[in-house]
Design an enzyme around this catalytic site. Structure first.
Site, short mmCIF file in Angstrom:
data_model
loop_
_atom_site.label_atom_id
_atom_site.label_comp_id
_atom_site.label_asym_id
_atom_site.label_seq_id
_atom_site.Cartn_x
_atom_site.Cartn_y
_atom_site.Cartn_z
N PHE A 1 13.94 30.22 78.57
CA PHE A 1 15.26 29.94 77.95
C PHE A 1 15.22 28.83 76.91
O PHE A 1 16.23 28.22 76.61
CB PHE A 1 16.30 29.61 79.03
CG PHE A 1 16.33 30.59 80.16
CD1 PHE A 1 16.68 31.92 79.94
CD2 PHE A 1 16.00 30.20 81.44
CE1 PHE A 1 16.69 32.83 80.98
CE2 PHE A 1 16.01 31.11 82.49
CZ PHE A 1 16.36 32.43 82.26
N THR B 1 11.98 39.10 79.40
CA THR B 1 12.81 39.73 78.38
C THR B 1 12.55 41.21 78.23
O THR B 1 13.36 41.94 77.69
CB THR B 1 12.51 39.06 77.03
OG1 THR B 1 11.09 38.98 76.89
CG2 THR B 1 13.10 37.67 76.97
N ARG C 1 18.01 48.36 65.37
CA ARG C 1 17.32 49.35 66.18
C ARG C 1 16.98 48.76 67.55
O ARG C 1 16.40 47.68 67.63
CB ARG C 1 16.04 49.72 65.46
CG ARG C 1 15.35 50.89 66.03
CD ARG C 1 14.47 51.44 64.93
NE ARG C 1 13.77 52.63 65.33
CZ ARG C 1 12.64 53.02 64.75
NH1 ARG C 1 12.13 52.31 63.77
NH2 ARG C 1 12.06 54.12 65.15
N PRO D 1 15.93 50.22 75.28
CA PRO D 1 17.35 50.11 75.68
C PRO D 1 17.54 49.59 77.11
O PRO D 1 18.49 48.86 77.37
CB PRO D 1 17.88 51.53 75.58
CG PRO D 1 16.87 52.31 74.83
CD PRO D 1 15.57 51.58 74.89
N THR E 1 15.62 47.45 78.94
CA THR E 1 15.46 46.01 79.06
C THR E 1 16.43 45.27 78.14
O THR E 1 16.83 44.15 78.44
CB THR E 1 14.00 45.57 78.80
OG1 THR E 1 13.58 46.09 77.54
CG2 THR E 1 13.09 46.09 79.90
N LYS F 1 16.82 43.81 65.13
CA LYS F 1 17.50 42.52 64.97
C LYS F 1 17.19 41.51 66.08
O LYS F 1 17.26 40.33 65.87
CB LYS F 1 19.01 42.73 64.90
CG LYS F 1 19.49 43.17 63.51
CD LYS F 1 20.99 43.16 63.44
CE LYS F 1 21.49 43.37 62.01
NZ LYS F 1 22.95 43.46 61.96
N GLY F 2 16.91 41.96 67.26
CA GLY F 2 16.69 40.99 68.35
C GLY F 2 18.02 40.66 69.00
O GLY F 2 19.03 40.49 68.32
N GLY G 1 18.08 38.85 72.38
CA GLY G 1 17.91 38.03 73.58
C GLY G 1 18.95 36.95 73.74
O GLY G 1 19.28 36.56 74.86
N GLU G 2 19.45 36.44 72.64
CA GLU G 2 20.39 35.33 72.73
C GLU G 2 21.80 35.72 72.29
O GLU G 2 22.70 34.89 72.29
CB GLU G 2 19.88 34.15 71.89
CG GLU G 2 18.65 33.53 72.51
CD GLU G 2 17.89 32.63 71.55
OE1 GLU G 2 18.11 31.42 71.60
OE2 GLU G 2 17.10 33.15 70.73
#
Ligand SMILES: Cc1cc2nc3c(=O)[nH]c(=O)nc-3n(C[C@H](O)[C@H](O)[C@H](O)COP(=O)(O)OP(=O)(O)OC[C@H]3O[C@@H](n4cnc5c(N)ncnc54)[C@H](O)[C@@H]3O)c2cc1C
Ligand code: SF4
Lengths: 764, 339
Positions: A245, A473, A654, A658, A660, A727-728, A730-731
């Protein structure tokens, strides 16, 4: 090169269970903290109990008398052994510029003042309890002196972090409707389940470090620098990470001490910092304050936005997150003023924590937007719609893509928003007041240089190697899907290796860049293979003779040309030599600036942070967006606050994996609940010390607090962000959740809470 | 954690004999009984408790974990596990408040491990008490001062405090014990005794380190709940910052004997707000013989907190405590109780 055009298709975007899931649930996955080497000695830390002052004297007699004690490191015997590495925000590696065990000076509570090493963990701990440290304390500054504005103390260190346009003050004065309010967010700690542990072992002059890390190349290079040895003499290993994190990115002061102890004893040394010690061994999210002024016309159009933030940093460093970069371009507005201030205090240096800038800054803005909607008697969704924009209001650069409205539409529909009675307190259910609220989520699309090596064997199995990280992740899965897609083989044939500094360098797993950066690198390495095989094949006398090499794809263990001819992989490979073929790539983000193009890979190999951030991506800005809706329930008498329902719709280009991705967003929404209602590190301001330093007292939601959580992945195509259009995310998901909840609490109770976390007593 | 000797109890008599030792209080004695260990080991790991010897009383479990219900009331062995008692059908039916107080405490794993005897002796969650790097804590180190009075004290008590200590008693089950007139059986090397549960805990006064009236070596063997008309119409309301696995910010036990809307008799205890398990006689008196409605409930709640003293962080507690009690009173009056 447009890699996506040559993909076999069908793998990227396929819902797939986490490929390392089985290893994890069966305990077969070895986390760095699981590593126990033969003949290991154990270390235990001793921390300062004052926030500012000097150590006068150590009394180690009792500690040394404990059976099994081997060594006790203090500044008296370690001084000068650790060399200075610059602070990571200033071009170095370290989480703080304070050098460990360098002097008797105390910078903050919980600073490492000694490390005991013993035959067993128990002996080390017992001895650590017996280390007597006499120190003289000086008065310490805990953080903000008052709740309201502080003097500007430090000029900002990054240019462009205080975007401005027009004349916000005049426009505010001239506005029909005005909101002028202060907001605060508390100190928070990551508290990942895997503790801050380190095992160091020397073999001659070669050092191996097992440490949960989200940046093994940074760890390797930074530690080498601190120890004064060549980077190639250090190997950092972290194949699995039990949560990071942001707190496992920069080099903390513990690692060098463990390395030194291992050298002195000539045997492996393992340190496990306790949960309590973790509160100051690594970084944290410091508390923030915000002053927001919004001016709008009667139709709800923003005329003026001003956002001033205050952040706490340490005495030694000027860390800041400066989230106005994001809040300045969330909505159309002709006049914008932003400013960010740092207040230095006698605290350890803060650092990244999931969505570092957006969590606090977007909380303030999205709360203010809800206040504006209430002042206008306008539906809060409508207000966002009216102020949506295709370009940054600061410099008119277009967004590469922006699906905010679609996200609102999809989430609102799934949530049933149209049934909302806008009057606060109007939606009671039995003894419970019901409130519905919403907010915008957003996160910049950051992309970094990355390297990858792909090895394809004649039998169609492949090995993908890159020093990326899977923090839980889903990186292993996303990377495997990408390789399977471009090599035209099944997911099961792909073996991914991550988290080892002997692998080709990959960027820090931070800023949500990893999927975009690494998957593009992997795709290019696969393309390298395809290209070489194809060119050899068309020039050969084989089945593909004379075909157009660029049109040849890898598919199901064969090379296939556009006109339907094909050749077994084995055959194509044998043409290029014996055994497997290796592809290698040095990916440079398509949107990278010239300096990153030139220097990116050099910096990367030195383990230095290098990244193209969403606001400086060439001729456009790139962000992922989402819309979050929540239901809260507040008991009419006793005011407990519960969140039975969360719905988030997100568009992030994109989606490689999907399943995870959904897990990431699900977890992020849950963390958003924590950020609104639970998490707060409490500081005893009399002495500038943390008080609730464990998971019994530092509150996070438990299972019973989380009921329905719905994640909607909104399709979005974006060919500008990078070749694969990733694009990412995770946050992304834990941005705005705190505001949505505060807004829902307002809707339930009519009480506007501007200071997080929201607790029972705020609503009595 | 520091080194300690560990032994398993052979039988009750030898256990209490072995544990009898000079000490200023049972809780600070160098010999401690080990039951579930969920309080004791926790505090040993963080260096707050430093016993030299542990006597594991789990071998006595067979004889000391009985759960039996008859006309005279309910007997609960001190080594019965929280989960076993919470889910026992007699307890659920005849003393719902006991079952609820246990079910709402800690987590499933802890409840499977923790015993009733250990439960009532669990120690405060005052963070200054639980972290030895804070020098001032009269409970841990008599005479050293109190860090909480002027420090962070949101979770601290407003009832029964003293100048020396304001730590809240954190447990849930004890509120049921004190409300339901329970008694405690105690074995000791100087003989056995039986005392009202309300005599077990001591107000902090100027000796907050002495938490109970147990002498070192004395062992709780059993709790007894008499049969009473208000036992069935009883409930435990626990208000907390999250839905589960969290101590009470405020809680209330109410047991009510209601006849035609009039309170014939009532028992009220309050948790999360007091330094010891807290029965509120003032609130009971405000209701006995009266109809139970919103305004009477409010008056009882006022009476319950009339002597409350706050310390900054916990300024909200009297108000929350009152709201909790009112909510509990109105809820218990609405309960459908089969006779
Ligand atoms: C994370 C966490 C959350 C918790 N949440 C709650 C909660 O919400 N509500 C709640 O009520 N409790 C809660 N608890 C406390 C928990 O209920 C107690 O720790 C448990 O009941 C103690 O029982 P034990 O058998 O494990 O006691 P032990 O730890 O074995 O003993 C505690 C003390 O009592 C002494 N002792 C034990 N048995 C006897 C006996 N028969 N006679 C004399 N002395 C004895 C021991 O010597 C020791 O000093 C929580 C605990 C934890 C760790
Ligand atoms: S309230 Fe009691 S336990 Fe807490 S610091 Fe003060 S004396 Fe110690």
């Amino acid at each position: 090169m447009n890699v996506s055009a040559r993909a076999e298709g069908g793998m990227i975007g396929r819902p797939t269970p986490r490929i390392d899931g089985r290893l994890k649930v069966t305990g077969a996955a070895r986390y760095p903290s699981d590593v126990i080497l033969e003949d290991t000695a154990y270390a235990f830390l001793v921390m300062s109990t004052i926030a500012r002052g000097r150590i006068k004297e150590f009394d180690l007699t009792e500690a040394q008398a404990v059976d099994g004690v081997l060594d006790i490191l203090t500044y008296e015997n370690t001084k000068g052994k650790v060399r200075k590495s610059r602070y990571f925000m200033r071009g170095g590696y370290a989480a703080s510029s304070v050098v460990p065990l360098e002097s008797p000076k105390i910078w903050h509570d919980g600073q490492i003042v000694a490390m005991v090493v013993a035959e067993t963990y128990e002996a080390a701990r017992e001895a650590a309890y017996k280390v007597r440290v006499e120190s003289s304390a000086r008065e310490a500054a805990p953080g903000f002196d008052e709740r309201r504005p502080q003097p500007r103390q430090t000029p900002h260190i990054f240019a462009g972090s205080e975007p401005q346009v027009g004349d916000a003050e005049t426009a505010f004065q001239d506005s029909d409707v005005q909101i002028d309010a202060y907001y605060t967010t508390p100190t928070q700690h990551h508290n990942a389940i895997e503790l801050y542990t380190t095992t160091c072992v020397w073999s001659g002059d070669q050092l191996t470090v097992h440490e949960p890390s989200q940046y093994v190349h940074g760890l390797k290079n930074g530690l080498a620098k601190q120890l004064g040895i060549k980077p190639e003499k250090v190997r950092a290993v972290s194949p699995f990470i039990g949560g990071a994190f942001g707190a496992k990115a920069a080099l903390t002061s513990r690692t060098a001490l463990v390395a030194i102890a291992a050298k002195r004893l000539n045997r492996p040394v393992k340190l496990v910092a306790t949960r309590q010690q973790g509160f100051t061994v690594s970084t944290y999210r410091a508390e923030t304050q915000h002053h927001i002024k919004l001016g709008a016309d009667r139709s709800g159009r923003l005329m003026s936005l001003s956002h001033e933030g205050w952040e706490v940093s340490s005495r030694s460093d000027d860390y800041k997150v400066a989230g106005t970069e994001t809040t300045a371009l969330l909505y159309a507005c002709p006049n914008v003023f932003t400013r960010v201030n740092i207040v230095h205090a006698d605290r350890s240096t803060p650092g990244f924590m999931r969505s570092p800038a957006e969590v606090p800054y977007v909380f303030a803005l999205e709360s203010a937007m809800d206040e504006l909607a209430a002042a206008l008697s306008m539906d809060p969704v409508e207000l966002r719609r009216i102020n949506d924009t295709r370009v940054s209001p600061i410099d008119q650069k277009p967004f590469s893509s922006r699906s905010l409205r679609t996200c609102y539409d999809r989430a609102a529909e799934a949530f049933g928003w149209s049934k909302r009675n806008p009057v606060p307190g109007s939606m009671q259910d039995g003894e419970w007041l019901v409130g519905w609220g919403c907010a915008t989520a957003c996160y910049p699309t950051n992309v970094a240089p990355a390297e990858a090596r792909v090895t394809l064997a004649p039998n169609g199995t492949a090995r993908v190697q890159t020093a990326g990280h899977d923090l839980g992740t889903g990186a292993y899965t996303a990377i495997a899907l990408t390789a399977a897609e471009f090599l035209g083989v099944s997911l099961e044939s792909i073996n991914v290796e991550l988290g080892d500094s002997t692998l080709p360098p990959a960027p820090v797993a931070g800023g949500s860049n990893a999927t975009a950066s690494i998957c593009n690198a992997v795709a290019q390495a696969c393309e390298d293979i395809r290209d070489r095989l194809a060119r050899a094949a068309v020039q050969s006398g084989g089945a593909l003779r004379g075909a157009d090499a660029t049109s040849i794809r890898l598919s199901r263990g064969a090379l296939v040309s556009a006109d339907g001819r094909s050749e077994e992989l084995k055959e194509s490979l044998s043409r290029l030599g014996f055994g497997p073929i290796e592809g290698f790539s040095k990916y440079v983000p398509e949107v990278a600036s010239l300096p990153i193009r030139i220097m990116g890979h050099t910096l990367l190999s030195r383990g230095l942070p290098v990244m193209t951030i969403g606001t400086s991506a060439g001729d456009h800005v790139q962000y992922a967006f989402g819309a979050e809706f929540v239901e809260v329930r507040v008991h009419e008498r006793t005011r407990e606050i519960r969140v039975p329902r969360l719905v988030g719709a997100f568009a992030a280009g994109r989606i490689v994996s999907p399943t995870t991705a959904r897990s990431q967003l699900l977890g992020a929404l849950i963390w958003g609940v924590a950020s609104a209602l639970h998490e707060e590190t409490e500081i005893d301001e009399r002495v500038t010390r943390y008080v609730n330093k464990d998971l019994a007292d530092y509150m996070i939601p438990v299972n019973a607090d989380i009921r329905d959580v719905e994640v909607i992945l909104v399709p979005e195509e974006d060919h500008k962000v990078n070749a694969l259009g990733i694009k990412g995310l995770g946050e992304l998901g834990n941005v705005g959740t705190n505001a949505a909840i505060a807004n829902a609490v307002y809707h339930a109770t009519g009480r506007r809470i501007r200071d997080l976390p929201i607790r029972i007593e705020d609503l009595l | 954690m520091r080194p300690f000797a560990y032994e398993r109890a052979g039988d009750l008599v030898s256990a209490v004999t072995a544990a009898t030792i000079e000490a200023d209080s049972q809780i600070r004695a160098p010999i401690q009984f080990l039951a579930g260990g969920t309080t004791l080991l926790d505090l040993m790991k963080i260096d707050v408790m430093r016993p030299e010897r542990l006597i594991d009383i789990n071998p006595l479990e067979k004889s000391l974990s009985e759960i039996s219900f008859d006309r005279s009331g309910l007997r609960l062995g001190a080594l019965a596990r929280m989960s076993a008692v919470a889910h026992h059908p007699d307890v659920e039916r005849e003393y719902p408040v006991i079952s609820q107080a246990l079910k709402l405490g800690a987590s499933a794993q802890l409840r499977n491990m923790a015993t009733l005897g250990g439960n009532v002796l669990q120690r405060t969650r005052c963070p200054y008490f639980r972290d030895v790097s804070w020098h001032a804590c009269n409970k841990r180190d008599p005479g050293s001062g109190c860090s909480a009075r002027q420090g962070l004290n949101r979770n601290h008590a407003v009832l029964g405090t003293s100048d020396h200590c304001i730590a809240a008693y954190p447990g849930d089950f004890a509120q049921a014990l004190i409300a339901l007139d329970a008694t405690v059986s105690i074995a000791g090397s100087k003989g056995d005794r039986r005392i009202p549960f309300s005599d077990l805990h001591r107000l902090p006064a100027d000796t907050p380190h002495i938490e109970t009236t147990l002498s070192p070596g004395e062992l709780i063997t059993e709790f007894h709940f008499p049969a009473r008309p208000w036992a069935r119409r009883s409930l435990y309301l626990k208000v907390r910052d999250r839905e589960s696995y969290e101590f009470a910010v405020a809680s209330a036990v109410v047991a009510l004997d209601l006849a035609d809307g009039v309170v014939r008799d009532i028992r009220i205890a309050l948790g999360g707000v007091a330094t010891v398990p807290w029965r509120s006689l003032a609130a009971e008196d405000a209701l006995r013989g009266k109809p139970l409605d919103e305004s009477r409930a409010g008056m009882a709640a006022e009476a319950a907190f009339a002597t409350a003293k706050t310390f900054g962080g916990n300024d909200f507690k009297p108000e929350l405590g009152r709201a909790t009690l009112v909510r509990a009173l109105l809820a218990v009056a609405m309960l459908e109780v089969r006779s």
